[in-house]
Design a protein around this motif. Structure first.
Motif, PDB file in Angstrom:
ATOM      1  N   LEU A  91       1.356  -1.224   0.075  1.00 31.58           N
ATOM      2  CA  LEU A  91      -0.070   0.072  -0.181  1.00 31.58           C
ATOM      3  C   LEU A  91       1.055   1.497   0.244  1.00 31.58           C
ATOM      4  O   LEU A  91       0.374   2.559  -0.532  1.00 31.58           O
ATOM      5  N   LYS A  92       1.929   1.406   0.717  1.00 35.32           N
ATOM      6  CA  LYS A  92       3.093   2.168   0.549  1.00 35.32           C
ATOM      7  C   LYS A  92       3.869   2.364  -0.380  1.00 35.32           C
ATOM      8  O   LYS A  92       3.544   3.705  -1.089  1.00 35.32           O
ATOM      9  N   ASN A  93       4.417   1.405  -1.142  1.00 33.77           N
ATOM     10  CA  ASN A  93       5.146   1.563  -1.918  1.00 33.77           C
ATOM     11  C   ASN A  93       3.915   1.639  -3.434  1.00 33.77           C
ATOM     12  O   ASN A  93       4.560   2.754  -4.737  1.00 33.77           O
ATOM     13  N   SER A  94       2.506   0.957  -3.766  1.00 35.10           N
ATOM     14  CA  SER A  94       2.057   1.901  -4.993  1.00 35.10           C
ATOM     15  C   SER A  94       1.357   3.306  -4.673  1.00 35.10           C
ATOM     16  O   SER A  94       0.996   3.390  -5.278  1.00 35.10           O
ATOM     17  N   ARG A  95       1.576   3.688  -2.890  1.00 32.82           N
ATOM     18  CA  ARG A  95       0.913   5.224  -2.442  1.00 32.82           C
ATOM     19  C   ARG A  95      -0.431   5.704  -2.902  1.00 32.82           C
ATOM     20  O   ARG A  95      -1.090   6.342  -3.394  1.00 32.82           O
ATOM     21  N   ILE A  96      -1.394   4.107  -2.579  1.00 29.98           N
ATOM     22  CA  ILE A  96      -2.400   4.021  -2.000  1.00 29.98           C
ATOM     23  C   ILE A  96      -2.388   4.798  -0.849  1.00 29.98           C
ATOM     24  O   ILE A  96      -3.440   5.617  -0.555  1.00 29.98           O
ATOM     25  N   ILE A  97      -1.835   4.284  -0.083  1.00 32.42           N
ATOM     26  CA  ILE A  97      -1.838   5.312   1.425  1.00 32.42           C
ATOM     27  C   ILE A  97       0.065   5.390   1.500  1.00 32.42           C
ATOM     28  O   ILE A  97       1.126   5.044   1.591  1.00 32.42           O
ATOM     29  N   LYS A  98      -0.253   6.762   1.363  1.00 32.97           N
ATOM     30  CA  LYS A  98       0.901   7.723   1.444  1.00 32.97           C
ATOM     31  C   LYS A  98       2.496   6.850   3.122  1.00 32.97           C
ATOM     32  O   LYS A  98       3.098   6.311   2.632  1.00 32.97           O
ATOM     33  N   ARG A  99       2.464   6.551   4.096  1.00 29.73           N
ATOM     34  CA  ARG A  99       2.910   5.966   5.028  1.00 29.73           C
ATOM     35  C   ARG A  99       2.669   4.452   5.182  1.00 29.73           C
ATOM     36  O   ARG A  99       1.283   4.633   6.108  1.00 29.73           O
ATOM     37  N   ARG A 100       3.773   4.178   5.910  1.00 24.53           N
ATOM     38  CA  ARG A 100       3.383   2.787   6.148  1.00 24.53           C
ATOM     39  C   ARG A 100       2.911   2.549   7.115  1.00 24.53           C
ATOM     40  O   ARG A 100       1.807   1.437   7.395  1.00 24.53           O
ATOM     41  N   THR A 101       3.006   2.998   8.341  1.00 26.21           N
ATOM     42  CA  THR A 101       2.245   3.091   9.311  1.00 26.21           C
ATOM     43  C   THR A 101       0.580   3.365   9.470  1.00 26.21           C
ATOM     44  O   THR A 101      -0.283   2.772  10.435  1.00 26.21           O
ATOM     45  N   VAL A 102      -0.267   4.018   8.237  1.00 26.57           N
ATOM     46  CA  VAL A 102      -0.977   3.915   8.119  1.00 26.57           C
ATOM     47  C   VAL A 102      -1.452   3.492   7.622  1.00 26.57           C
ATOM     48  O   VAL A 102      -2.522   2.708   8.189  1.00 26.57           O
ATOM     49  N   ALA A 103      -1.212   2.147   7.047  1.00 25.15           N
ATOM     50  CA  ALA A 103      -1.409   1.215   6.239  1.00 25.15           C
ATOM     51  C   ALA A 103      -1.094  -0.213   7.399  1.00 25.15           C
ATOM     52  O   ALA A 103      -2.577  -0.480   7.278  1.00 25.15           O
ATOM     53  N   LYS A 104      -1.054   0.413   8.024  1.00 28.85           N
ATOM     54  CA  LYS A 104      -0.928  -1.060   8.976  1.00 28.85           C
ATOM     55  C   LYS A 104      -2.112  -0.598   9.733  1.00 28.85           C
ATOM     56  O   LYS A 104      -2.455  -1.574  10.230  1.00 28.85           O
ATOM     57  N   GLU A 105      -2.327   0.720  10.259  1.00 27.71           N
ATOM     58  CA  GLU A 105      -3.043   0.921  11.302  1.00 27.71           C
ATOM     59  C   GLU A 105      -4.542   1.112  10.379  1.00 27.71           C
ATOM     60  O   GLU A 105      -5.517   0.255  11.417  1.00 27.71           O
ATOM     61  N   ALA A 106      -4.866   0.938   9.358  1.00 25.47           N
ATOM     62  CA  ALA A 106      -5.871   0.322   8.155  1.00 25.47           C
ATOM     63  C   ALA A 106      -6.248  -0.392   8.467  1.00 25.47           C
ATOM     64  O   ALA A 106      -7.277  -1.536   8.281  1.00 25.47           O
ATOM     65  N   CYS A 107      -5.527  -1.803   8.329  1.00 23.57           N
ATOM     66  CA  CYS A 107      -5.316  -2.760   8.509  1.00 23.57           C
ATOM     67  C   CYS A 107      -5.724  -4.058   9.499  1.00 23.57           C
ATOM     68  O   CYS A 107      -6.485  -3.831   9.693  1.00 23.57           O
ATOM     69  N   GLU A 108      -5.245  -3.148  10.423  1.00 24.81           N
ATOM     70  CA  GLU A 108      -5.479  -3.961  11.956  1.00 24.81           C
ATOM     71  C   GLU A 108      -6.794  -3.120  12.193  1.00 24.81           C
ATOM     72  O   GLU A 108      -7.537  -3.845  13.182  1.00 24.81           O
ATOM     73  N   GLY A 109      -7.377  -2.115  11.656  1.00 22.23           N
ATOM     74  CA  GLY A 109      -8.930  -1.794  12.238  1.00 22.23           C
ATOM     75  C   GLY A 109      -9.870  -2.107  11.330  1.00 22.23           C
ATOM     76  O   GLY A 109     -10.922  -2.040  11.607  1.00 22.23           O
TER      77      GLY A 109
END
Length: 80
Positions: A7-25
């Motif tokens: 998600l971070k590399n494809s720039r769908i979500i800008k930061r990996r920590t935000v991507a991680k939080e979205a997945c955990e949520g």
């Protein structure tokens, strides 16, 4: 590749920590199943992400460790 890193590399979500939080949520699913940040992604997988009241649905077309800003747009195709 891990889902949060994709998600971070494809720039769908800008930061990996935000991507991680979205997945955990529970806001990210792959092929109809809720996915954890460590879930491995593959070509052809369908990702659905809940952004508030909007949903992004995209198909994975490329998995790459290092991409440029222009190249990141070729990593997925938006379905809906």
């Amino acid at each position: 590749m891990r889902l949060d890193k994709y998600l971070k590399n494809s720039r769908i979500i800008k930061r990996r920590t935000v991507a991680k939080e979205a997945c955990e949520g529970g806001r990210v699913s792959i092929n109809g199943k809720v996915a954890k940040p460590s879930t491995e992604v593959a070509l052809g997988d369908i990702i659905e992400i809940q952004f508030g009241d909007k949903t992004l649905k995209a198909e994975i077309t490329n998995v790459a460790e290092h991409v440029t800003k222009e190249g990141s747009k070729e990593m997925f195709t938006i379905i809906e």
